[in-house]
Design a protein around this motif. Structure first.
Motif, PDB file in Angstrom:
ATOM      1  N   THR B 185       0.829  -1.209   0.000  1.00 24.98           N
ATOM      2  CA  THR B 185       0.000   0.000   0.000  1.00 24.98           C
ATOM      3  C   THR B 185       0.868   1.266   0.000  1.00 24.98           C
ATOM      4  N   ALA B 186       0.321   2.283  -0.617  1.00 22.64           N
ATOM      5  CA  ALA B 186       0.896   3.632  -0.546  1.00 22.64           C
ATOM      6  C   ALA B 186      -0.118   4.506   0.185  1.00 22.64           C
ATOM      7  N   HIS B 187       0.366   5.503   0.892  1.00 21.42           N
ATOM      8  CA  HIS B 187      -0.501   6.253   1.792  1.00 21.42           C
ATOM      9  C   HIS B 187      -0.938   7.584   1.201  1.00 21.42           C
ATOM     10  N   ARG B 188      -2.073   8.039   1.712  1.00 21.23           N
ATOM     11  CA  ARG B 188      -2.671   9.280   1.257  1.00 21.23           C
ATOM     12  C   ARG B 188      -1.861  10.486   1.751  1.00 21.23           C
ATOM     13  N   HIS B 189      -1.443  11.310   0.858  1.00 20.51           N
ATOM     14  CA  HIS B 189      -0.875  12.595   1.254  1.00 20.51           C
ATOM     15  C   HIS B 189      -1.188  13.626   0.192  1.00 20.51           C
ATOM     16  N   THR B 190      -0.631  14.796   0.328  1.00 21.51           N
ATOM     17  CA  THR B 190      -1.037  15.880  -0.564  1.00 21.51           C
ATOM     18  C   THR B 190       0.144  16.783  -0.879  1.00 21.51           C
ATOM     19  N   ALA B 191      -0.025  17.607  -1.906  1.00 25.61           N
ATOM     20  CA  ALA B 191       1.079  18.419  -2.403  1.00 25.61           C
ATOM     21  C   ALA B 191       1.517  19.490  -1.409  1.00 25.61           C
ATOM     22  N   LEU B 192       0.561  20.099  -0.769  1.00 22.11           N
ATOM     23  CA  LEU B 192       0.799  21.149   0.205  1.00 22.11           C
ATOM     24  C   LEU B 192       1.699  22.286  -0.285  1.00 22.11           C
ATOM     25  N   PRO B 193       1.305  22.957  -1.354  1.00 23.66           N
ATOM     26  CA  PRO B 193       2.040  24.184  -1.688  1.00 23.66           C
ATOM     27  C   PRO B 193       1.943  25.158  -0.519  1.00 23.66           C
ATOM     28  N   LEU B 194       2.990  25.969  -0.336  1.00 23.76           N
ATOM     29  CA  LEU B 194       2.990  26.838   0.847  1.00 23.76           C
ATOM     30  C   LEU B 194       1.923  27.925   0.749  1.00 23.76           C
ATOM     31  N   GLU B 195       1.639  28.359  -0.456  1.00 21.74           N
ATOM     32  CA  GLU B 195       0.505  29.276  -0.642  1.00 21.74           C
ATOM     33  C   GLU B 195      -0.742  28.428  -0.858  1.00 21.74           C
ATOM     34  N   THR B 196      -1.787  28.723  -0.121  1.00 22.37           N
ATOM     35  CA  THR B 196      -3.047  28.006  -0.341  1.00 22.37           C
ATOM     36  C   THR B 196      -3.696  28.522  -1.631  1.00 22.37           C
ATOM     37  N   ARG B 197      -4.836  27.937  -1.966  1.00 26.84           N
ATOM     38  CA  ARG B 197      -5.558  28.448  -3.134  1.00 26.84           C
ATOM     39  C   ARG B 197      -6.228  29.779  -2.796  1.00 26.84           C
ATOM     40  N   GLY B 198      -6.647  30.496  -3.816  1.00 26.53           N
ATOM     41  CA  GLY B 198      -7.372  31.743  -3.606  1.00 26.53           C
ATOM     42  C   GLY B 198      -7.856  32.277  -4.932  1.00 26.53           C
ATOM     43  N   LEU B 199      -8.914  33.054  -4.906  1.00 27.47           N
ATOM     44  CA  LEU B 199      -9.477  33.609  -6.144  1.00 27.47           C
ATOM     45  C   LEU B 199     -10.090  34.976  -5.868  1.00 27.47           C
ATOM     46  N   ILE B 200      -9.997  35.821  -6.853  1.00 26.17           N
ATOM     47  CA  ILE B 200     -10.758  37.068  -6.847  1.00 26.17           C
ATOM     48  C   ILE B 200     -11.486  37.131  -8.180  1.00 26.17           C
ATOM     49  N   ASN B 285      -6.988  18.724  -3.663  1.00 25.55           N
ATOM     50  CA  ASN B 285      -6.811  17.311  -4.000  1.00 25.55           C
ATOM     51  C   ASN B 285      -5.789  16.589  -3.131  1.00 25.55           C
ATOM     52  N   HIS B 286      -6.160  15.425  -2.670  1.00 31.11           N
ATOM     53  CA  HIS B 286      -5.228  14.483  -2.068  1.00 31.11           C
ATOM     54  C   HIS B 286      -4.698  13.583  -3.173  1.00 31.11           C
ATOM     55  N   SER B 287      -3.784  12.688  -2.789  1.00 31.10           N
ATOM     56  CA  SER B 287      -3.259  11.769  -3.798  1.00 31.10           C
ATOM     57  C   SER B 287      -2.575  10.577  -3.150  1.00 31.10           C
ATOM     58  N   ARG B 288      -2.206   9.606  -3.999  1.00 29.57           N
ATOM     59  CA  ARG B 288      -1.301   8.502  -3.681  1.00 29.57           C
ATOM     60  C   ARG B 288      -1.893   7.334  -2.889  1.00 29.57           C
ATOM     61  N   PRO B 356     -11.571  14.102  -2.371  1.00 34.02           N
ATOM     62  CA  PRO B 356     -11.245  13.546  -3.686  1.00 34.02           C
ATOM     63  C   PRO B 356      -9.749  13.686  -4.019  1.00 34.02           C
ATOM     64  N   VAL B 357      -9.282  12.807  -4.870  1.00 38.50           N
ATOM     65  CA  VAL B 357      -7.856  12.820  -5.221  1.00 38.50           C
ATOM     66  C   VAL B 357      -7.633  13.455  -6.590  1.00 38.50           C
ATOM     67  N   GLY B 358      -6.418  13.846  -6.798  1.00 43.90           N
ATOM     68  CA  GLY B 358      -5.994  14.384  -8.083  1.00 43.90           C
ATOM     69  C   GLY B 358      -4.526  14.075  -8.258  1.00 43.90           C
ATOM     70  N   THR B 359      -3.909  14.775  -9.183  1.00 49.80           N
ATOM     71  CA  THR B 359      -2.509  14.490  -9.453  1.00 49.80           C
ATOM     72  C   THR B 359      -1.614  15.193  -8.441  1.00 49.80           C
ATOM     73  N   LEU B 360      -0.529  14.561  -8.124  1.00 50.97           N
ATOM     74  CA  LEU B 360       0.531  15.119  -7.288  1.00 50.97           C
ATOM     75  C   LEU B 360       1.839  14.697  -7.950  1.00 50.97           C
ATOM     76  N   ARG B 361       2.681  15.674  -8.220  1.00 51.17           N
ATOM     77  CA  ARG B 361       4.025  15.464  -8.780  1.00 51.17           C
ATOM     78  C   ARG B 361       4.403  13.981  -8.923  1.00 51.17           C
ATOM     79  N   GLY B 362       4.498  13.520 -10.153  1.00 52.15           N
ATOM     80  CA  GLY B 362       4.783  12.103 -10.399  1.00 52.15           C
ATOM     81  C   GLY B 362       3.600  11.215 -10.057  1.00 52.15           C
ATOM     82  N   PRO B 363       2.383  11.600 -10.474  1.00 48.93           N
ATOM     83  CA  PRO B 363       1.194  10.861 -10.043  1.00 48.93           C
ATOM     84  C   PRO B 363       1.231   9.397 -10.474  1.00 48.93           C
ATOM     85  N   GLY B 364       0.999   8.513  -9.548  1.00 52.04           N
ATOM     86  CA  GLY B 364       1.003   7.081  -9.848  1.00 52.04           C
ATOM     87  C   GLY B 364       2.389   6.482  -9.912  1.00 52.04           C
ATOM     88  N   ARG B 365       3.362   7.262 -10.348  1.00 52.33           N
ATOM     89  CA  ARG B 365       4.730   6.730 -10.498  1.00 52.33           C
ATOM     90  C   ARG B 365       5.368   6.454  -9.142  1.00 52.33           C
TER      91      ARG B 365
END
Lengths: 161, 768
Positions: B185-200, B285-288, B356-365
């Motif tokens: 098994t591989a465990h759930r984690h996330t990209a965690l960019p230091l800036e969160t999302r945001g929109l105007i 998105n989470h991943s992995r 829900p999950v999405g891609t994270l640097r090297g998704p699946g690899r």
């Protein structure tokens, strides 16, 4: 006193005296960003872990997200905007960051610079381990820290030379 | 610094604004009269949503309005799939606001808009939302069994299942001397960019709805938003400003990418939303998270004969824009850089009450290489072979290129590794770490009392996804160049690297410092596709190369006619036109621009680059670790990652990408983990609980950039350089820890490998 009650504060920010009426609950980070438009101080977590909001309070690094603006009353605050030499250009530390590619997305960079500035002020020739210790409260997700540590070491060596 | 610029470690031009606090991220923008949005989110992992009582906050100070599902019910508001649309996925798309059921903690149920963020957050505490909790589905088995369904109307929690194969796996296994099979098994984690999302978002006086804070795939997102809002695409723009990291997670179309523009239109004012860190951990998105049963058939000499695998990915509660990329790529990359032609794969995607999950640097690899490389080490042990030797016997060789990797991905055409020298990349790390001596050294009792181990892992990695990319290069009035590209930037440094490409394509006649880059924003250029799958330099850079060459040819043609010289006798240098072999400057480029105008030619050129296929990098990682069996603490004494990137446009930046990726990947082995309880509650919802690598964690990381195998598929010879550093980290670290713990009979089949997990594996010492 209620959280929304306003208080007047006077403090020094990047060498200039600033006087404002601010709500008691306004954080120092929001005060700098919203009131003074000093947006180089970043918010990455708002609970004191990531270090992106690090500023200097009387020369010591503090988390601007964990401090209220009113707590800075009478103190001297330095932000990343206050590091840059008058007339532009980069400090030796900033220049070393560029030379060593210690910046990728740039979001942690101001906090890193403030922490490293305080470190070098107190310890002009730190070991790599001391640099790593000092920066361990500042999260960077891009660089893996290797180039940041190199840049701080290089800036320290340059200052000594 | 002189041409050629490609290949030189040019310091980044964009750094100055980041170093002086003058960058402009989305939260730095404060439009006049902006309203502030906060989002009410489900506190339950699974529940019926009985109602949002909008009246409960009406009249509170500063409240402008509340938007709930009934306000958007008239719109076609399902968020579409951008990539990997596997069969069955259409049943499980997310709507921007939950209507009758919530399926993960953090799912948006209402948007509160107020005159200040403080007022909006104060009201959020008062908003009444009624739920009826339901049992949560949090395990693979519970998802498969389906006793509780996330989507009762679908009748299943299995979002998709498919099989893919190449060759004849049954025949390969029939002739095997050894079969190694494990559940991993591989465990759930996330990209965690230091800036969160945001929109105007704001519909400005010219009638254009503008959204600041977009990134990654702004063109596709604009199309999606146009459909969802029922507005023409040209009446809106998604604008990219500085972005504080992405790593795959940021810039996908999330619920807020609809809600904030919708609110701006509804309230007729700019609306700003900045995600806080808890929201980020709950909703981005989470991943992995994946389990796999993988079997490899070996001959006695270590030859890898074939592979069978069943891969199951935990997709979380919905299928988001990345569709089935994570499970499909894990399956595709399971065979890795080895000469294995007989492969049979079963893939499934399961829904659970998690983010829900999405891609994270090297998704699946990252996951796939971990699974396979562990099995190779287990086989080596069984066969009495050295881990390096068994790999060398199976690695793809340069003469195998192009190497077909078959049709293992249902939504893609068959693919092939275009060029690679995997043995060279492998030797680079084994030589650098001194493998031949170190493999014996680690066996000896260590002065530090810890158990030492060495781990190896090899990888192949795709990059440069199509379909195409378009660039325009303009000769500015001052003689500099303006490059307009459809790729986006999350902090990688494209201004610098793409300028180097343009400068060389322009014969070095304009230095990178005189080349500006405009990119990221949806409306800048038609035919742009954004940045993902390490495509910005490979595909975007190639388009810039072609456009700059095209402008150069046009310019020389006009100048030659004007000067009555042959175009091939003219050269570009130092912002001027010169005659070949002469130092005399014939004209400044600014003047030549005027000649082009007079000749009826526009001083620009636009070109599209459409690659014939993906380009593949390869590489290897080597780790030397020390394990404290009392505490479960692992120290990474040395880590070396190599990658053959084809051609390093800027070696300084390639190195930075590799180191940064490796620390992300190694950190994730030990630190990053998203933990859910049985009710679907996220237990790691702050940075005090969700840990990431800090500066003191992994000081000894090295990278080796190789340029042995230029891509044959683009004019630059370039391949991706941002993901190879991460993809083999779990594999190499796990192999090193397993090597260290071999005397204790410990096998490593599951991630993560923090001290708590390792201590559970390490047998307690018998009492003396």
């Amino acid at each position: 006193m209620t959280p929304t009650e306003s208080l007047s504060i006077t403090l020094s920010v990047n060498g200039a005296t600033v006087a404002r009426e601010v709500p008691a609950r306004l954080s120092l980070a929001d005060f700098l960003r919203e009131e003074l438009r000093l947006t180089g101080t970043h918010l990455g977590c708002e609970h004191g872990v990531c270090g992106a909001c690090t500023v200097l309070l009387d020369g010591e690094p503090v988390r601007a997200c964990l401090m209220l603006a009113v707590q800075a009353r009478g103190h001297s605050v330095t932000t990343v905007e206050g590091l840059t030499p008058a007339g532009g250009g980069l400090t030796p530390l900033q220049a070393a960051f560029q030379r060593h590619h210690a910046v990728q997305c740039g979001f942690c960079t101001p906090g890193m610079l403030m922490t490293a500035t305080a470190l070098l002020a107190g310890n002009p020739s730190p070991s790599a381990e001391q640099v790593r210790d000092a920066l361990s409260g500042n999260i960077c997700r891009c660089t893996g820290y290797v180039q940041i540590v190199e840049a701080v070491m290089d800036a320290a060596a340059g200052a000594e030379a | 610094m002189n041409a050629p610029f490609v290949g030189q470690p040019v310091p980044r031009a964009e750094d100055v604004r980041f170093l002086t606090g003058r960058a402009r991220y989305v939260d730095d923008i404060r439009p006049e009269g902006a309203l502030h949005a906060v989002i009410a989110r489900s506190p339950y992992g699974h529940a019926r949503l009985l109602g949002v009582n909008k009246a409960s906050i009406e009249g509170l100070p500063g409240i402008v309005g509340v938007i709930a599902a009934d306000d958007i019910a008239h719109l076609p508001a399902e968020i579409p799939i951008r990539l990997a649309p596997l069969e069955g996925f259409q049943r499980f798309l997310q709507r921007p606001l939950a209507s009758d059921r919530v399926r993960f903690v953090g799912e948006a149920v209402a948007l509160i808009v107020a005159t200040s963020r403080h007022a909006a957050e104060d009201a959020l505490e008062q908003l009444e939302v009624e739920y009826e909790p339901l049992p949560a589905v949090v395990t693979y088995d519970a998802a498969r069994e389906g006793a509780e369904l996330l989507f009762p109307e679908a009748g299943t929690n299995v979002a998709t299942r498919y099989s893919a194969s190449m060759g004849d796996a049954d025949a390969a296994f029939a002739r095997a001397d050894l079969v190694i099979e494990r559940h991993m098994t591989a465990h759930r984690h996330t990209a965690l960019p230091l800036e969160t999302r945001g929109l105007i978002a704001h519909e400005e006086a010219d009638g254009i709805l503008r959204c600041w804070g977009a990134t990654k795939v702004t063109q596709w997102n604009r199309r999606a938003l146009a459909v969802m809002l029922g507005r023409p695409e040209h009446s809106m723009d998604l604008i990219e400003v500085d972005v504080g990291g992405g790593f795959g997670a940021k810039g996908e179309f999330y619920p807020e990418d609809f809600l904030i523009p919708f609110a701006a239109l509804r309230f007729g004012a700019p609306v700003k939303w900045i995600e806080d860190r808890r929201e980020h951990l709950l909703t981005t998105n989470h991943s992995r998270e994946m389990e796999a049963t993988v079997a490899i058939a070996f001959a006695r000499d270590g030859t890898m004969l074939g592979m069978r695998a069943k891969v199951s990915a935990d997709m979380g509660a919905y299928v988001r824009t990345n569709g089935g990329v994570v499970p499909a790529k894990a399956a595709q990359f399971l065979p890795g850089p080895y000469r294995m032609k007989d492969v049979a794969l079963d893939v499934e995607a399961l829904l659970t009450n998690k983010t829900p999950v999405g891609t994270l640097r090297g998704p699946g690899r990252y996951e796939a290489h971990f699974f396979r490389e562990r099995l190779i080490d287990l086989a080596a042990e069984e066969l009495g072979l050295d881990p390096a030797e068994i790999r060398r016997r199976n690695l793809l060789r340069p003469e195998d290129m192009p190497w077909s990797i078959g049709h293992l991905v249902p939504y893609e055409p068959p693919s092939a590794v275009d060029s690679s020298d995997v043995p060279a990349a492998f030797d680079a790390v084994t030589d650098a770490i001194g493998y031949e001596e170190l493999r014996w050294e680690v066996r000896k009792p260590q002065p530090d009392g810890r158990l030492h181990g060495i781990g190896l892992a090899c990888f192949v990695e795709s990059s440069g996804a199509g379909p195409s990319e378009t660039a325009r290069v303009e000769l500015r009035e001052d003689g500099g160049l303006r490059v307009i590209s459809g790729v986006s930037t999350q902090g990688q440094g494209h201004q610098t690297v793409l300028s180097q490409i343009a400068a060389d394509a322009f014969d070095g006649g304009v230095p990178p410092s005189e080349i500006e880059l405009l990119n990221g924003t949806a409306s800048l250029i038609e035919g742009g596709f954004g940045t993902y799958h390490s495509r910005a330099v490979v595909v975007g850079g190639s388009a810039i190369h072609l456009a700059a060459r095209s402008l150069r040819a046009k310019l020389l043609r006009v100048a030659a006619a004007r000067l009555q010289l042959r175009a091939e006798d003219l050269v570009l240098a130092e912002g001027h036109l010169r005659r070949e072999g002469s130092v005399q400057k014939l004209a400044a480029l600014a003047e030549v621009r005027g000649w082009m105008r007079e000749a009826g030619e526009t001083p620009d050129a636009t070109e599209t680059f459409k690659p014939d296929g993906r380009t593949y990098t390869c590489g290897a990682h080597a780790a030397h670790v020390a394990v404290d069996t009392e505490t479960g603490q692992v120290e990474v004494l040395r880590y070396i990652a190599s990658e053959d990137v084809g051609r390093a446009i800027n070696p300084l930046m390639v190195h930075g990408q590799a180191i940064g990726a490796a620390v992300q990947g190694i950190g994730a082995v030990f630190l990053d983990e998203l933990v859910y309880d049985e009710n679907g509650q996220l237990l790691t919802g702050s940075l005090a609980d969700y840990l990431v690598a800090t500066s003191s964690c992994f000081p000894n990381i090295e990278s080796i950039t190789l340029e042995n195998s230029p891509s044959t598929l683009n004019p630059l010879g370039a391949k991706g350089a941002g993901e190879g550093g991460v993809v083999a980290c779990a594999a190499a670290i796990a192999n090193a820890i397993a090597d260290a713990l071999r005397p204790l009979g410990v096998e490593i089949n599951h991630l993560p490998l923090g001290p708590d997990r390792l201590l559970r594996l390490i047998p307690e010492k018998p009492a003396p």
